[in-house]
Design a protein around this motif. Structure first.
Motif, short mmCIF file in Angstrom:
data_model
loop_
_atom_site.label_atom_id
_atom_site.label_comp_id
_atom_site.label_asym_id
_atom_site.label_seq_id
_atom_site.Cartn_x
_atom_site.Cartn_y
_atom_site.Cartn_z
N ILE A 143 24.27 48.95 33.06
CA ILE A 143 25.73 49.01 33.14
C ILE A 143 26.27 49.44 31.78
O ILE A 143 25.97 48.81 30.76
N HIS A 144 27.06 50.49 31.78
CA HIS A 144 27.64 50.98 30.52
C HIS A 144 28.71 49.98 30.06
O HIS A 144 29.70 49.77 30.75
N PRO A 145 28.53 49.37 28.88
CA PRO A 145 29.46 48.33 28.45
C PRO A 145 30.88 48.82 28.19
O PRO A 145 31.82 48.02 28.29
N ASP A 146 31.06 50.09 27.87
CA ASP A 146 32.41 50.60 27.62
C ASP A 146 33.08 51.15 28.88
O ASP A 146 34.29 51.30 28.91
N GLU A 147 32.31 51.45 29.89
CA GLU A 147 32.87 52.01 31.13
C GLU A 147 33.11 50.94 32.19
O GLU A 147 33.93 51.13 33.08
N CYS A 148 32.42 49.81 32.09
CA CYS A 148 32.58 48.72 33.06
C CYS A 148 33.98 48.12 32.94
O CYS A 148 34.47 47.86 31.84
N TYR B 32 18.47 41.42 27.43
CA TYR B 32 18.92 42.48 28.33
C TYR B 32 20.37 42.87 28.08
O TYR B 32 20.78 43.98 28.40
N THR B 33 21.15 41.97 27.48
CA THR B 33 22.52 42.33 27.11
C THR B 33 22.47 43.46 26.09
O THR B 33 23.16 44.48 26.23
N LYS B 34 21.64 43.29 25.08
CA LYS B 34 21.47 44.33 24.05
C LYS B 34 20.82 45.57 24.65
O LYS B 34 21.20 46.70 24.33
N ALA B 35 19.84 45.38 25.54
CA ALA B 35 19.15 46.53 26.15
C ALA B 35 20.12 47.39 26.94
O ALA B 35 20.03 48.63 26.92
N ASN B 36 21.08 46.77 27.65
CA ASN B 36 22.07 47.54 28.40
C ASN B 36 22.90 48.41 27.46
O ASN B 36 23.19 49.56 27.77
N ALA B 37 23.26 47.89 26.30
CA ALA B 37 24.01 48.68 25.32
C ALA B 37 23.14 49.72 24.64
O ALA B 37 23.54 50.88 24.48
N ASP B 38 21.91 49.32 24.27
CA ASP B 38 20.99 50.24 23.59
C ASP B 38 20.66 51.48 24.42
O ASP B 38 20.45 52.56 23.87
N PHE B 39 20.63 51.33 25.72
CA PHE B 39 20.31 52.45 26.61
C PHE B 39 21.26 53.63 26.38
O PHE B 39 20.89 54.79 26.54
#
Length: 109
Positions: free
Chosen positions: A35-40, A68-75
């Protein structure tokens, strides 16, 4: 705050959440969805349809899956904010933390 996809999605990639997302912010990597943290927009539509219960509100991610919180952003470090997953399709990569996880059998492919 945003929603986060955690460990139960690794090597499963059910994609029911993608169909429910009204803003197209769930992207497909090689081994899991992100999930893209800036688009959600924090609508929560994705959470109840996940058959493996891998989606959590950021503050509610279980301690054992905090990485996984960091992994979602790192992606998204390299691709930035494309403005919708349907524009880019499957991305042949994963966040480093996910890529190093042992391969597991998918229950819901």
């Amino acid at each position: 705050m945003t929603y986060v996809i955690a460990e139960p999605c690794v090597d499963v990639l059910d994609k029911a959440c993608i169909e429910e997302c009204p803003v197209d912010c769930i992207y497909e990597g090689d081994r899991m969805l992100y999930i893209h943290p800036d688009e959600c927009v924090d609508c929560g539509a994705c959470e109840p349809v996940c058959p493996v219960e891998a989606i959590f509100y950021e503050d509610d991610v279980p301690d054992e899956w905090r990485e996984y919180t960091k992994a979602n952003a790192d992606f998204f470090d390299e691709i930035g904010s494309p403005g919708g997953a349907s524009k880019v399709g499957k991305i042949k990569a994963d966040a480093p933390f996910v890529a190093q996880q042992p391969k597991r059998d998918a229950e819901h492919s």
